[in-house]
Motif scaffolding. Structure first.
Motif, PDB file in Angstrom:
ATOM      1  N   ASP A 164       2.090   1.816  -3.492  1.00 44.57           N
ATOM      2  CA  ASP A 164       1.051   2.341  -4.388  1.00 44.57           C
ATOM      3  C   ASP A 164       0.803   3.828  -4.152  1.00 44.57           C
ATOM      4  O   ASP A 164       0.699   4.615  -5.093  1.00 44.57           O
ATOM      5  CB  ASP A 164      -0.256   1.564  -4.192  1.00 44.57           C
ATOM      6  CG  ASP A 164      -0.201   0.158  -4.788  1.00 44.57           C
ATOM      7  OD1 ASP A 164       0.649  -0.068  -5.670  1.00 44.57           O
ATOM      8  OD2 ASP A 164      -1.013  -0.693  -4.379  1.00 44.57           O
ATOM      9  N   VAL A 165       0.690   4.205  -2.883  1.00 43.52           N
ATOM     10  CA  VAL A 165       0.433   5.611  -2.552  1.00 43.52           C
ATOM     11  C   VAL A 165       1.629   6.478  -2.936  1.00 43.52           C
ATOM     12  O   VAL A 165       1.466   7.587  -3.467  1.00 43.52           O
ATOM     13  CB  VAL A 165       0.103   5.763  -1.052  1.00 43.52           C
ATOM     14  CG1 VAL A 165      -0.107   7.224  -0.696  1.00 43.52           C
ATOM     15  CG2 VAL A 165      -1.132   4.955  -0.689  1.00 43.52           C
ATOM     16  N   SER A 166       2.839   5.980  -2.701  1.00 40.31           N
ATOM     17  CA  SER A 166       4.044   6.738  -3.050  1.00 40.31           C
ATOM     18  C   SER A 166       4.131   6.956  -4.548  1.00 40.31           C
ATOM     19  O   SER A 166       4.516   8.047  -5.002  1.00 40.31           O
ATOM     20  CB  SER A 166       5.294   5.997  -2.559  1.00 40.31           C
ATOM     21  OG  SER A 166       5.309   5.872  -1.167  1.00 40.31           O
ATOM     22  N   LYS A 167       3.788   5.946  -5.300  1.00 40.06           N
ATOM     23  CA  LYS A 167       3.828   6.082  -6.759  1.00 40.06           C
ATOM     24  C   LYS A 167       2.816   7.123  -7.236  1.00 40.06           C
ATOM     25  O   LYS A 167       3.093   7.918  -8.140  1.00 40.06           O
ATOM     26  CB  LYS A 167       3.556   4.737  -7.429  1.00 40.06           C
ATOM     27  CG  LYS A 167       3.599   4.797  -8.971  1.00 40.06           C
ATOM     28  CD  LYS A 167       3.433   3.428  -9.587  1.00 40.06           C
ATOM     29  CE  LYS A 167       3.401   3.529 -11.109  1.00 40.06           C
ATOM     30  NZ  LYS A 167       4.648   4.076 -11.677  1.00 40.06           N
ATOM     31  N   GLN A 168       1.642   7.127  -6.618  1.00 40.78           N
ATOM     32  CA  GLN A 168       0.594   8.054  -7.046  1.00 40.78           C
ATOM     33  C   GLN A 168       0.927   9.504  -6.715  1.00 40.78           C
ATOM     34  O   GLN A 168       0.650  10.407  -7.508  1.00 40.78           O
ATOM     35  CB  GLN A 168      -0.731   7.660  -6.395  1.00 40.78           C
ATOM     36  CG  GLN A 168      -1.894   8.568  -6.792  1.00 40.78           C
ATOM     37  CD  GLN A 168      -3.220   8.072  -6.235  1.00 40.78           C
ATOM     38  OE1 GLN A 168      -3.343   6.915  -5.835  1.00 40.78           O
ATOM     39  NE2 GLN A 168      -4.217   8.934  -6.229  1.00 40.78           N
ATOM     40  N   TYR A 169       1.560   9.734  -5.559  1.00 45.25           N
ATOM     41  CA  TYR A 169       1.743  11.112  -5.103  1.00 45.25           C
ATOM     42  C   TYR A 169       3.181  11.626  -5.170  1.00 45.25           C
ATOM     43  O   TYR A 169       3.399  12.837  -5.187  1.00 45.25           O
ATOM     44  CB  TYR A 169       1.243  11.257  -3.669  1.00 45.25           C
ATOM     45  CG  TYR A 169      -0.264  11.209  -3.559  1.00 45.25           C
ATOM     46  CD1 TYR A 169      -1.026  12.356  -3.764  1.00 45.25           C
ATOM     47  CD2 TYR A 169      -0.928  10.024  -3.268  1.00 45.25           C
ATOM     48  CE1 TYR A 169      -2.411  12.317  -3.672  1.00 45.25           C
ATOM     49  CE2 TYR A 169      -2.317   9.983  -3.174  1.00 45.25           C
ATOM     50  CZ  TYR A 169      -3.050  11.133  -3.374  1.00 45.25           C
ATOM     51  OH  TYR A 169      -4.425  11.093  -3.288  1.00 45.25           O
TER      52      TYR A 169
ATOM     53  N   VAL B 162       6.291   0.317  -9.009  1.00 45.79           N
ATOM     54  CA  VAL B 162       5.832  -0.037  -7.664  1.00 45.79           C
ATOM     55  C   VAL B 162       6.778  -1.036  -7.021  1.00 45.79           C
ATOM     56  O   VAL B 162       7.064  -0.968  -5.814  1.00 45.79           O
ATOM     57  CB  VAL B 162       4.401  -0.628  -7.729  1.00 45.79           C
ATOM     58  CG1 VAL B 162       4.008  -1.224  -6.386  1.00 45.79           C
ATOM     59  CG2 VAL B 162       3.409   0.443  -8.134  1.00 45.79           C
TER      60      VAL B 162
ATOM     61  N   ASN C  17      -3.939  -5.053  -8.913  1.00 42.61           N
ATOM     62  CA  ASN C  17      -4.453  -3.688  -9.025  1.00 42.61           C
ATOM     63  C   ASN C  17      -4.909  -3.198  -7.655  1.00 42.61           C
ATOM     64  O   ASN C  17      -4.890  -3.948  -6.675  1.00 42.61           O
ATOM     65  CB  ASN C  17      -5.598  -3.609 -10.039  1.00 42.61           C
ATOM     66  CG  ASN C  17      -6.704  -4.609  -9.738  1.00 42.61           C
ATOM     67  OD1 ASN C  17      -7.276  -4.610  -8.647  1.00 42.61           O
ATOM     68  ND2 ASN C  17      -7.008  -5.474 -10.706  1.00 42.61           N
ATOM     69  N   ILE C  18      -5.345  -1.932  -7.611  1.00 40.01           N
ATOM     70  CA  ILE C  18      -5.685  -1.321  -6.331  1.00 40.01           C
ATOM     71  C   ILE C  18      -6.882  -1.983  -5.659  1.00 40.01           C
ATOM     72  O   ILE C  18      -6.960  -2.067  -4.432  1.00 40.01           O
ATOM     73  CB  ILE C  18      -5.937   0.196  -6.520  1.00 40.01           C
ATOM     74  CG1 ILE C  18      -6.006   0.893  -5.155  1.00 40.01           C
ATOM     75  CG2 ILE C  18      -7.207   0.448  -7.327  1.00 40.01           C
ATOM     76  CD1 ILE C  18      -6.009   2.406  -5.256  1.00 40.01           C
TER      77      ILE C  18
ATOM     78  N   ARG D  36       0.824  -1.199   0.000  1.00 44.93           N
ATOM     79  CA  ARG D  36       0.000   0.000   0.000  1.00 44.93           C
ATOM     80  C   ARG D  36       0.867   1.261   0.000  1.00 44.93           C
ATOM     81  O   ARG D  36       0.569   2.235  -0.709  1.00 44.93           O
ATOM     82  CB  ARG D  36      -0.943  -0.017   1.205  1.00 44.93           C
ATOM     83  CG  ARG D  36      -1.847   1.203   1.340  1.00 44.93           C
ATOM     84  CD  ARG D  36      -2.645   1.512   0.088  1.00 44.93           C
ATOM     85  NE  ARG D  36      -3.659   0.544  -0.222  1.00 44.93           N
ATOM     86  CZ  ARG D  36      -4.898   0.539   0.255  1.00 44.93           C
ATOM     87  NH1 ARG D  36      -5.259   1.462   1.115  1.00 44.93           N
ATOM     88  NH2 ARG D  36      -5.757  -0.373  -0.141  1.00 44.93           N
TER      89      ARG D  36
ATOM     90  N   ASP E 194       5.881   9.075  -9.525  1.00 44.36           N
ATOM     91  CA  ASP E 194       4.993   8.577 -10.571  1.00 44.36           C
ATOM     92  C   ASP E 194       5.723   7.833 -11.687  1.00 44.36           C
ATOM     93  O   ASP E 194       5.101   7.086 -12.438  1.00 44.36           O
ATOM     94  CB  ASP E 194       4.174   9.729 -11.159  1.00 44.36           C
ATOM     95  CG  ASP E 194       5.049  10.851 -11.701  1.00 44.36           C
ATOM     96  OD1 ASP E 194       6.239  10.899 -11.328  1.00 44.36           O
ATOM     97  OD2 ASP E 194       4.540  11.678 -12.476  1.00 44.36           O
TER      98      ASP E 194
ATOM     99  N   TYR F 156      -7.948   8.774  -1.220  1.00 42.37           N
ATOM    100  CA  TYR F 156      -7.217   9.057   0.017  1.00 42.37           C
ATOM    101  C   TYR F 156      -7.583  10.476   0.495  1.00 42.37           C
ATOM    102  O   TYR F 156      -6.840  11.438   0.260  1.00 42.37           O
ATOM    103  CB  TYR F 156      -5.706   8.953  -0.204  1.00 42.37           C
ATOM    104  CG  TYR F 156      -5.260   7.609  -0.710  1.00 42.37           C
ATOM    105  CD1 TYR F 156      -5.383   6.472   0.076  1.00 42.37           C
ATOM    106  CD2 TYR F 156      -4.705   7.475  -1.981  1.00 42.37           C
ATOM    107  CE1 TYR F 156      -4.975   5.232  -0.386  1.00 42.37           C
ATOM    108  CE2 TYR F 156      -4.293   6.239  -2.455  1.00 42.37           C
ATOM    109  CZ  TYR F 156      -4.429   5.123  -1.662  1.00 42.37           C
ATOM    110  OH  TYR F 156      -4.021   3.904  -2.122  1.00 42.37           O
TER     111      TYR F 156
END
Length: 369
Positions: free
Chosen positions: A112-117, A124, A329-330, A109, A120, A254
């Motif tokens: 995933d969050v680090s990649k999104q914010y 992952v 996936n998420i 998790r 990028d 989030y």
């Protein structure tokens, strides 16, 4: 370089109090407002947080009362006294398996969050591996050192959370909280379920109270420690509803990070506050993941006493990584996480209840060995 060793592995009851909010305040807080808003109407989700929190505080106190009956004894040792050694081995192996999956979920998790914010363009897999290696390094060292890290990080984490709330006050609309008490019974039950599972870290009292020198006050301090995330969760949820509204909170992945993105520091010298917030929050997730992995190591080390702790960490780490990377996936990650946390919660409460009942039936006295 020679690793630093503490003079002993003992901790204080105040460190248990700090460790409880440290393990609870992980990745779950980032999506908790969404989870609660999805099953309740308007701002009624705070009832689920409060109800779940009361249950979690009670369970924490009861588990701590059980553990202090066996001062300076490990979970495996007092479980062997109450249930027999073969049963204690099975119980510990199941705890290790469950918390191995919890660790894997936390690692995936945060990746995933680090990649999104933040990252990028970074895969992952690379983010997860980097984070896991830091956690492995921490767990390979002193167990008492982890608790001292908790004491150092928690004030910083609470300060940044408070800053997010303060800087969003001007966007807060009390009318967004209305109408009150419109959710049906089923919605409140689902909300309470979401609330209770967000506090599942109370399991640590079973494993770490044995490290406390004088544990007489530990149950009371452990209950106080669980009050910290309850209060923070309620304020955070109410703030999300007041700022975004119920409908928007339900659709944000989030909401907590979105709150941080809305922060505007006077003077404009810090335009991306969410980056600072997220970097600080990695400390919280690091605390959670480190203690989750340490529980796995502690369980396995209790069974395989002749195996070096570092060897266990090295053998377990690839399993954590493989399990964490398995969801595609998420949605699969969320399903994996909710299932694992539910299982951890149910199993912890069940084992605690069995130990309580069997200790009474068999007349096991305080300090029995």
């Amino acid at each position: 370089m020679k690793s630093f060793e503490y003079g002993d592995e003992k901790i204080s009851d105040k460190e248990i109090m700090i460790a409880l909010p440290s393990i609870v305040l992980g990745v779950g807080i980032l999506s908790l407002p969404k989870d609660l808003a999805s099953v309740t109407i308007s701002s009624d989700g705070w009832i689920g947080i409060l109800g779940g929190g009361v249950i979690a505080i009670l369970i924490t106190w009861l588990l701590a009362k059980l553990a202090v009956k066996f001062p300076n004894q490990s979970f495996f040792r007092f479980t062997s006294v109450v249930l027999s050694k073969p049963v204690a081995i099975i119980v510990s192996l199941l705890f290790a398996a469950i918390w191995l999956n919890v660790t894997a979920f936390e690692v995936r998790r945060i990746a995933d969050v680090s990649k999104q914010y933040l990252f990028d363009s970074t895969p992952v897999e690379v983010i997860a591996l980097s984070f896991l290696l830091v956690v492995v390094y921490a767990v390979s060292g002193s167990r008492a050192g982890l608790f001292r890290l908790n004491m150092m990080f928690l004030p910083i984490i609470l300060f940044i959370a408070l800053a997010v709330l303060v800087f969003n006050i001007r966007w807060f609309d009390p009318n967004q909280l209305l109408p009150l008490f419109k959710t049906d019974i089923q919605g409140y039950i689902k909300g309470m379920h979401a609330g209770v599972t967000s506090y599942a870290g109370f399991v640590i009292v079973l494993f770490y109270i044995g490290l406390v020198d004088n544990p007489e006050r530990t149950p009371k301090l452990a209950a106080y420690g669980m009050c910290i995330p309850v209060v923070l969760y309620i304020i955070l949820f109410v703030m999300c509803i007041g700022v975004f509204g119920h409908a928007a909170t339900t659709n944000l992945i989030y909401p907590t990070i979105e709150l941080a993105k809305g922060v505007e520091i006077p003077g404009g010298f810090l335009e991306r506050f969410e980056s600072v917030f997220f970097v600080i929050w990695i400390m919280a997730i690091f605390n959670t993941t480190s203690m989750a992995l340490d529980i796995v190591v502690l369980c396995l080390n209790s069974i395989f006493t002749k195996t070096n702790k570092i060897k266990i960490v090295i053998l377990v780490a690839p399993l954590v990584y493989a399990i964490g990377m398995f969801p595609q996936n998420i949605m699969e990650v969320s399903t994996f996480g909710s299932t694992t946390i539910d299982l951890a919660l149910i199993y912890t409460v069940l084992i605690g209840l069995i130990l309580f009942v069997m200790a009474k039936i068999r007349g096991v006295k305080r300090g029995a060995k």
